[in-house]
Design a protein around this motif. Structure first.
Motif, mmCIF file in Angstrom:
data_model
loop_
_atom_site.group_PDB
_atom_site.id
_atom_site.type_symbol
_atom_site.label_atom_id
_atom_site.label_comp_id
_atom_site.label_asym_id
_atom_site.label_seq_id
_atom_site.Cartn_x
_atom_site.Cartn_y
_atom_site.Cartn_z
ATOM 1 N N LEU A 62 0.763 -1.234 -0.206
ATOM 2 C CA LEU A 62 -0.333 0.449 0.388
ATOM 3 C C LEU A 62 0.787 1.241 0.124
ATOM 4 O O LEU A 62 -0.096 2.356 -0.500
ATOM 5 N N ASP A 63 2.095 1.577 0.640
ATOM 6 C CA ASP A 63 2.849 2.076 0.432
ATOM 7 C C ASP A 63 3.391 2.538 -0.599
ATOM 8 O O ASP A 63 4.585 3.825 -0.577
ATOM 9 N N GLY A 64 3.392 1.621 -1.585
ATOM 10 C CA GLY A 64 4.213 1.170 -2.906
ATOM 11 C C GLY A 64 5.202 1.062 -2.410
ATOM 12 O O GLY A 64 6.551 2.072 -3.413
ATOM 13 N N ARG A 65 5.941 0.631 -1.324
ATOM 14 C CA ARG A 65 7.326 0.105 -1.014
ATOM 15 C C ARG A 65 8.374 -1.853 -1.969
ATOM 16 O O ARG A 65 9.087 -2.111 -1.691
ATOM 17 N N MET A 66 7.040 -2.122 -2.897
ATOM 18 C CA MET A 66 7.361 -3.357 -3.502
ATOM 19 C C MET A 66 7.469 -2.836 -4.173
ATOM 20 O O MET A 66 7.320 -1.797 -5.321
ATOM 21 N N PRO A 67 8.361 -4.313 -5.307
ATOM 22 C CA PRO A 67 9.062 -3.785 -6.499
ATOM 23 C C PRO A 67 7.895 -4.018 -7.395
ATOM 24 O O PRO A 67 7.053 -4.593 -6.503
ATOM 25 N N GLU A 68 7.723 -3.488 -8.402
ATOM 26 C CA GLU A 68 6.933 -3.896 -9.785
ATOM 27 C C GLU A 68 6.170 -5.209 -9.864
ATOM 28 O O GLU A 68 5.606 -5.481 -9.779
ATOM 29 N N LYS A 69 7.304 -6.160 -9.906
ATOM 30 C CA LYS A 69 7.055 -7.178 -10.039
ATOM 31 C C LYS A 69 7.385 -8.112 -9.335
ATOM 32 O O LYS A 69 8.562 -8.368 -8.627
ATOM 33 N N PHE A 70 6.220 -8.656 -8.002
ATOM 34 C CA PHE A 70 6.753 -9.813 -7.384
ATOM 35 C C PHE A 70 6.187 -10.990 -7.003
ATOM 36 O O PHE A 70 4.918 -10.480 -6.849
ATOM 37 N N GLU A 71 6.490 -11.181 -6.188
ATOM 38 C CA GLU A 71 5.711 -12.670 -5.842
ATOM 39 C C GLU A 71 5.829 -13.635 -4.764
ATOM 40 O O GLU A 71 6.719 -13.298 -4.165
ATOM 41 N N ILE A 72 4.460 -13.240 -3.297
ATOM 42 C CA ILE A 72 4.640 -14.146 -2.585
ATOM 43 C C ILE A 72 4.733 -15.528 -2.689
ATOM 44 O O ILE A 72 3.045 -15.641 -2.738
ATOM 45 N N ILE A 73 5.468 -16.489 -2.164
ATOM 46 C CA ILE A 73 4.369 -17.786 -2.300
ATOM 47 C C ILE A 73 4.839 -18.110 -0.361
ATOM 48 O O ILE A 73 5.774 -18.405 -0.180
ATOM 49 N N ALA A 74 3.324 -18.268 -0.614
ATOM 50 C CA ALA A 74 3.563 -18.969 0.671
ATOM 51 C C ALA A 74 3.233 -20.908 1.509
ATOM 52 O O ALA A 74 2.703 -21.785 0.224
ATOM 53 N N LEU A 75 4.668 -20.887 2.130
ATOM 54 C CA LEU A 75 4.651 -22.621 2.332
ATOM 55 C C LEU A 75 3.986 -23.290 2.915
ATOM 56 O O LEU A 75 3.976 -22.367 4.342
ATOM 57 N N GLY A 76 2.838 -24.200 3.041
ATOM 58 C CA GLY A 76 2.649 -25.105 4.867
ATOM 59 C C GLY A 76 2.773 -26.243 4.127
ATOM 60 O O GLY A 76 2.462 -26.588 2.957
ATOM 61 N N ARG A 77 2.034 -26.810 5.419
ATOM 62 C CA ARG A 77 1.640 -28.267 5.309
ATOM 63 C C ARG A 77 -0.081 -28.073 4.713
ATOM 64 O O ARG A 77 -0.297 -29.730 4.384
ATOM 65 N N ALA A 78 0.112 -27.299 5.324
ATOM 66 C CA ALA A 78 -1.858 -27.653 5.681
ATOM 67 C C ALA A 78 -1.953 -27.888 4.121
ATOM 68 O O ALA A 78 -1.343 -26.823 2.978
ATOM 69 N N LYS A 79 -3.369 -28.651 3.142
ATOM 70 C CA LYS A 79 -4.069 -28.741 2.196
ATOM 71 C C LYS A 79 -4.403 -27.573 1.870
ATOM 72 O O LYS A 79 -5.394 -27.222 2.160
ATOM 73 N N ASN A 80 -4.142 -26.270 0.777
ATOM 74 C CA ASN A 80 -5.228 -25.299 0.735
ATOM 75 C C ASN A 80 -4.778 -24.663 -0.982
ATOM 76 O O ASN A 80 -3.296 -25.024 -1.189
ATOM 77 N N SER A 81 -5.790 -24.154 -1.522
ATOM 78 C CA SER A 81 -6.081 -23.246 -2.696
ATOM 79 C C SER A 81 -5.182 -22.094 -2.494
ATOM 80 O O SER A 81 -5.034 -21.270 -1.811
ATOM 81 N N ASP A 82 -4.617 -21.123 -3.313
ATOM 82 C CA ASP A 82 -4.309 -20.717 -3.649
ATOM 83 C C ASP A 82 -5.586 -18.990 -2.951
ATOM 84 O O ASP A 82 -5.510 -18.195 -2.510
ATOM 85 N N GLU A 83 -7.107 -19.339 -3.282
ATOM 86 C CA GLU A 83 -7.810 -19.101 -3.433
ATOM 87 C C GLU A 83 -8.389 -18.833 -1.568
ATOM 88 O O GLU A 83 -8.700 -17.546 -1.073
#
Length: 176
Positions: free
Chosen positions: A35-56
């Motif tokens: 929100l503060d405009g401090r992330m690069p224009e191109k970024f991805e966050i990959i959340a890793l966990g043991r639980a079964k989840n979908s992106d949504e």
């Protein structure tokens, strides 16, 4: 001059993304930076966990957690959706090499979509007992092989006592 123009594409991998630290601190911090405009224009966050989840489903959990824990609440559904589009979830069993092979494939696909090898930030929000397994697999598959672009962040506590902290330091010095 704004140095954000020089930030290369970045991939943030969060080990332990279903844990309390990620819920209360990490994802609210990422959202606030966005929100503060401090992330690069191109970024991805990959959340890793043991639980079964979908992106949504994982994005829905992030939304709930931001509502509860972020200093910047979600005031615009569109703004949140733009942020959430950068988040994906990858089920990860830290003891299985197959999980790291899937991670490598995902990293390669993101790099390809960015048109360049992205910076990689591995955030280990996990118990100290898992650091050896994760660092061994990161090294084995050369996931963080570029010291100019790659960083590994280890959340405290670093070990359980002085002796285990020294052992972790030796292990990481050897592996990374």
């Amino acid at each position: 001059m704004d140095n954000l123009d020089t930030i290369q594409p970045t991939i943030i991998l969060v080990f332990g993304a279903t844990g309390d630290l990620a819920k209360r601190k990490l994802f609210p911090a990422f959202y606030n930076l966005y929100l503060d405009g401090r992330m690069p224009e191109k970024f991805e966050i990959i959340a890793l966990g043991r639980a079964k989840n979908s992106d949504e489903l994982y994005r829905s959990l992030v939304s709930e957690n931001l509502t509860e824990f972020s200093r910047n609440k979600i005031t615009s559904k569109k703004e949140f959706e733009l942020f959430a589009a950068h988040i994906s979830y990858l089920q990860n069993d830290i003891d299985k090499e197959e999980s790291y092979l899937l991670m490598k494939q995902k990293l390669d696909a993101i790099d390809s979509s960015f048109g360049a090898r992205a910076n990689r930030l591995f955030y280990l929000s996990i118990a100290p007992s898992f650091i050896e397994t994760i660092s061994n697999n990161i090294k084995k598959l050369d996931l963080a092989a570029n010291p100019e672009q790659d960083r590994i962040i280890i959340e405290k506590p670093f070990g359980y006592d002085k002796n285990s902290a020294e052992q972790l330091n030796k292990l990481l010095s050897k592996n990374l």
